[in-house]
Design a protein around this motif. Sequence first.
Motif, short mmCIF file in Angstrom:
data_model
loop_
_atom_site.label_atom_id
_atom_site.label_comp_id
_atom_site.label_asym_id
_atom_site.label_seq_id
_atom_site.Cartn_x
_atom_site.Cartn_y
_atom_site.Cartn_z
N PRO A 3 94.87 55.54 33.41
CA PRO A 3 93.73 56.33 32.91
C PRO A 3 93.40 56.03 31.46
CG PRO A 3 95.18 57.70 34.25
CD PRO A 3 95.88 56.37 34.09
N SER A 4 94.42 55.84 30.63
CA SER A 4 94.14 55.55 29.22
C SER A 4 93.51 54.17 29.05
CB SER A 4 95.44 55.62 28.39
OG SER A 4 96.37 54.64 28.82
N GLN A 5 93.98 53.20 29.84
CA GLN A 5 93.39 51.86 29.78
C GLN A 5 91.96 51.87 30.30
OE1 GLN A 5 96.34 49.75 32.06
NE2 GLN A 5 97.39 48.96 30.24
N ARG A 6 91.72 52.67 31.35
CA ARG A 6 90.36 52.77 31.88
C ARG A 6 89.43 53.39 30.85
NH1 ARG A 6 87.97 51.96 36.39
NH2 ARG A 6 89.95 51.55 37.45
N GLY A 7 89.90 54.40 30.17
CA GLY A 7 89.08 55.01 29.13
C GLY A 7 88.78 54.04 28.01
N GLU A 8 89.79 53.26 27.63
CA GLU A 8 89.61 52.24 26.59
C GLU A 8 88.60 51.20 27.04
OE1 GLU A 8 92.77 49.08 25.68
OE2 GLU A 8 93.19 50.65 24.22
N HIS A 9 88.72 50.78 28.30
CA HIS A 9 87.80 49.80 28.88
C HIS A 9 86.37 50.33 28.84
CE1 HIS A 9 86.17 46.94 31.84
NE2 HIS A 9 85.73 47.99 32.51
N GLU A 10 86.18 51.59 29.24
CA GLU A 10 84.83 52.16 29.28
C GLU A 10 84.25 52.33 27.89
OE1 GLU A 10 85.41 55.69 31.55
OE2 GLU A 10 85.47 54.63 33.49
N ARG A 11 85.07 52.74 26.94
CA ARG A 11 84.57 52.89 25.56
C ARG A 11 84.19 51.54 24.98
NH1 ARG A 11 88.92 56.53 25.37
NH2 ARG A 11 90.25 54.98 24.35
N LEU A 12 84.99 50.53 25.29
CA LEU A 12 84.72 49.19 24.78
C LEU A 12 83.41 48.65 25.34
CD1 LEU A 12 85.76 46.84 23.12
CD2 LEU A 12 87.09 46.10 25.07
N ILE A 13 83.21 48.82 26.63
CA ILE A 13 81.96 48.38 27.25
C ILE A 13 80.77 49.10 26.63
CG2 ILE A 13 80.63 48.48 29.40
CD1 ILE A 13 83.09 47.72 30.92
N ALA A 14 80.91 50.40 26.41
CA ALA A 14 79.81 51.17 25.84
C ALA A 14 79.44 50.67 24.45
CB ALA A 14 80.18 52.65 25.79
N SER A 15 80.42 50.24 23.67
CA SER A 15 80.15 49.79 22.31
C SER A 15 79.48 48.43 22.27
CB SER A 15 81.44 49.77 21.49
OG SER A 15 82.25 48.68 21.83
#
Length: 443
Positions: A3-15
């Motif tokens: 879950p933490s990696q998925r959140g990191e992945h999603e935040r990175l994509i958004a940026s």
Amino acid sequence: MSPSQRGEHERLIASYGGAYADPQLKALIQQTVERLVAASERPDLKYRVTVLNSPAINAFALSNGSLYVTRGLLALANDTSELSSVLAHEMAHVIARHAVIREDQMERTVLVSRVVSDVLNDPAVGALTLEKSRSTLATFSRGQELEADAIGVGIAARAGFDPYGASRFLTDMGRYAELRAGALAAKPGASAEVDFLSSHPATPERISIAIANARQYAQPGAGERDRSVYLAAIDGMIYGDDPKEGFVRGRTFFHPKLGFTFSAPEGFSLENTSQAVLGATQAGREALRLDAVRVTANQSLAEYLSSGWIEGVEINTVETLTINGFSAATAIARGDQWSFRMFAIRFGSDVYRLIFAARELTPEVDRQFRAAANSFRRVTSGEADAVKPLRVRVVGVGLGDGPQTFAARMQVPDRPMERFLILNGLDAGAKLKYGEKVKIIAE
């Protein structure tokens, strides 16, 4: 993926403006990765590739095997061997556990930061600060970069790709970095943005080491380049700003999705980032920032400008006005080195902050800032529908065609010949062969 990696992945994509959807392109990249993995020191590792919808030139990997490459980087590459050199380099960081070391460093920061408070507390620095959301990926050391270069060249060579793709891409990247440095020279602070050009400098030493690495595996001309396959995959790819995220044309910013436009004063160059529109003059003595914030409907814009979100506001300069039918307010703030003319414009549910900074806010400069703010307006549906993104177009060379022929077709803001040559990995004075394919930038 946790879950933490998925959140990191999603935040990175958004940026980075989201993921770029192109099945043919993603399939080519995935096939390339699979060949590289099979030839790597760790064929057991699994990688997930995401193409980022960003004009920046960047590629990176997280320790969990997530690989990211921007369409800006894909536009600069000229064949599959060059692409493989980038992907193998990033895979090498994972294999050598550099990514784990980097992520340990990032525990003391935030991978994707919130919107920078910017001008709020440090006017001298803040007025020229680029977005930080893409800048907090810790960079690798020189030794780690060279180690990844060596591992990556070996992986690419064993996978059957031309191992000299790395040196060619590094050369083009260095030329592009010089071009970009000239364009951004007027923007103090712009160098703070960390991308592949700053974290992976293409120095002559690094290029010569890449060539020496390649010679351990093959002589020039050996290995696959698959130029035609690669060019077919990127043909039609969006180039530069995606209109969905707003785009710059000259000194005008246009956002058809949000439905507004404005023009900077004469002499400004603009850059669109995921957090704000930034601009500066050639001399760097004037700058601007446009971003959006939420302001409650029961707070007037004059109260908002006086509420303390920026220091040094001169209360007697606060005034309420209307800009092209929209409620607005303006005020002057002064710091030790910069003075600011600020505007807050209520547009729909958001308030747009248009902040102009000047080393010396003379009456003439202030008049230019006011005129630029007055250019903020709603775009018509016809204007929005007419907007077309620039794209990479792969075209054939005809009889008598030379670089000048295609430079004239490049829909770029400046230096079309230089941009054409760099984009195609060509030297000045290069001769084109009848029937070969080249890249141009056009709608």
